[in-house]
Design an enzyme around this catalytic site. Sequence first.
Site, mmCIF file in Angstrom:
data_model
loop_
_atom_site.group_PDB
_atom_site.id
_atom_site.type_symbol
_atom_site.label_atom_id
_atom_site.label_comp_id
_atom_site.label_asym_id
_atom_site.label_seq_id
_atom_site.Cartn_x
_atom_site.Cartn_y
_atom_site.Cartn_z
ATOM 1 N N LYS A 177 53.929 35.260 49.224
ATOM 2 C CA LYS A 177 54.690 34.697 50.330
ATOM 3 C C LYS A 177 54.893 33.189 50.148
ATOM 4 C CE LYS A 177 54.438 38.899 52.064
ATOM 5 N NZ LYS A 177 53.385 39.598 51.302
ATOM 6 N N ARG A 223 40.807 39.600 31.185
ATOM 7 C CA ARG A 223 40.467 40.151 32.494
ATOM 8 C C ARG A 223 39.406 39.302 33.172
ATOM 9 N NH1 ARG A 223 36.478 43.435 32.946
ATOM 10 N NH2 ARG A 223 36.871 44.589 31.026
#
Length: 393
Positions: free
Chosen positions: A210, A59
């Site tokens: 994207k 993490r």
Amino acid sequence: MNRPGHPDAWTGAGFETVAIHAGQDPDATTGAVVVPIHPSSTFAQDAVGVPRGDYEYARSANPTRTALETCLAALEGGSVGLAFASGMAAADALLRTVCRPGDHAVIPSDAYGGTYRLFAQVFAQWGVEYTPVPLDDPGAVAAALRPGQTRLLWCETPTNPLLGVSDIAVLAELIHAAGGLLAVDNTFATPYLQRPLALGADASVHSTTKYLGGHSDVVGGAVVVADPALGERLRFTQNATGAIAGPFDAWLVLRGAKTLAVRMDRHCANARRIAALLAAHPAVTTVYYPGLPDDRGHPVAARQMRDFGGMVSFTLRGGEEAAVEVCRRTRVFTLAESLGGVESLIEHPGRMTHVSVAGSPLEVPADLVRLSVGIESVEDLVDDLTKALATLA
């Protein structure tokens, strides 16, 4: 001499070279030229509290994610890059780092629906006020700023879905004078077409889902900042809240970034052709594309962008039902949300991506269609749209 993997290590190199090499040295053990996927959640320590390198728990940091973060920082010309689980997670982390209850933000009057929802339904409940403003109007922006209270000016340029263009340098000057920071959502432009930090912005934000990923097979986000101190504050938020990019997702975005430049050249070339087709079509009332010479944002876009991007929006004489019908008719353009992949997509923002702003001051036109122009044969794209529009003329 900058150490390998540092964002500045490829200073002076061309964009394409940076995209392929920054943060991506051959593996020291095997010589592999592609960054490995490191799925390990934890890392062995040489002694109690003495990690073997920069990694303890995934993490906090992961080698594959580090490679991506280094590459993104280099592409944007920033000091620190951080990769997140989604574009909205990246935006959320930046807002949590910069804003506190009682603070104020200025956002675009045609902001992306998810961004508006984050401000209106999440941070507003936390006591962060916001004001939607047309960011291409410096006078309106200046009037909305509250010196000492406005901590953030959130800019999208070009905007989603109306392709509005704002002058980043002018906005940076205005918000800095008021004591706040400028964040630019650079998703539509990508660092290949636009470098917000070089124009005075403090943070460049991406949905890496994207164009950076580029193949519609990954969800991710990123923030790149100019100030190392802000970067460390963001790194703390990233670790504390945990919305990190997983190693496979980071690897996919890193792979996509390698071909960003060549893909964007094709996206832009195809979009110019599609915009010209739409501008001349009798069924079309308005075309939103900053590459058109008569587009309101063209002068600023021509000055601050390398090219005009692959997104095109337009409205139709037949109103909402005509827009929905065109979306239904296309075959090469796939009816789907999202954008920036190699395949062309078509959508109706009012009923799809921007339904969250329905009834708000940011509501989009009901007759609006948004295109993400892919890299297929442009003749096939032209033929597809021509047939879909045929009976509407």
